[in-house]
Design a protein around this motif. Sequence first.
Motif, PDB file in Angstrom:
ATOM      1  N   TYR A   8       0.831  -1.165  -0.021  1.00 31.61           N
ATOM      2  CA  TYR A   8       0.158   0.095  -0.102  1.00 31.61           C
ATOM      3  C   TYR A   8       0.904   1.187  -0.024  1.00 31.61           C
ATOM      4  N   ARG A   9       0.574   2.109  -0.932  1.00 27.94           N
ATOM      5  CA  ARG A   9       1.417   3.251  -1.033  1.00 27.94           C
ATOM      6  C   ARG A   9       0.602   4.613  -0.792  1.00 27.94           C
ATOM      7  N   LYS A  10       1.122   5.273   0.101  1.00 30.40           N
ATOM      8  CA  LYS A  10       0.283   6.808   0.184  1.00 30.40           C
ATOM      9  C   LYS A  10       0.705   7.631  -0.596  1.00 30.40           C
ATOM     10  N   ASN A  11      -0.303   8.345  -1.522  1.00 27.68           N
ATOM     11  CA  ASN A  11      -0.104   9.428  -2.261  1.00 27.68           C
ATOM     12  C   ASN A  11      -0.185  10.693  -1.361  1.00 27.68           C
ATOM     13  N   SER A  12       0.801  11.367  -0.983  1.00 20.45           N
ATOM     14  CA  SER A  12       0.879  12.326  -0.011  1.00 20.45           C
ATOM     15  C   SER A  12       0.024  13.579  -0.897  1.00 20.45           C
ATOM     16  N   SER A  13       0.364  13.690  -2.026  1.00 19.54           N
ATOM     17  CA  SER A  13      -0.221  14.886  -2.920  1.00 19.54           C
ATOM     18  C   SER A  13      -1.905  14.764  -2.876  1.00 19.54           C
ATOM     19  N   LEU A  14      -2.250  13.601  -3.248  1.00 17.40           N
ATOM     20  CA  LEU A  14      -3.850  13.419  -3.487  1.00 17.40           C
ATOM     21  C   LEU A  14      -4.323  13.606  -1.928  1.00 17.40           C
TER      22      LEU A  14
END
Length: 71
Positions: A8-14
């Motif tokens: 699971y990768r967090k997309n901080s910009s989203l």
Amino acid sequence: MKQPNTVYRKNSSLIIAFLTLVTATLIVGLVVAYKLTARNVEVDFTVKKITLQINPLSAPIMTCIEIKYSR
């Protein structure tokens, strides 16, 4: 059998974009609600002021009616 390795990768910009959009929407909603409420209060005050100027004898009657309905 081996389970597939899912990462699971967090997309901080989203996440930041979503929180900014929600915050902006909330602020715009509060500003619009404040302006509409202020305008509504102004109109009600003006209408009652005009009513009292037209018929000053109705002031005690209006007060009694408003007190009766406010409880």
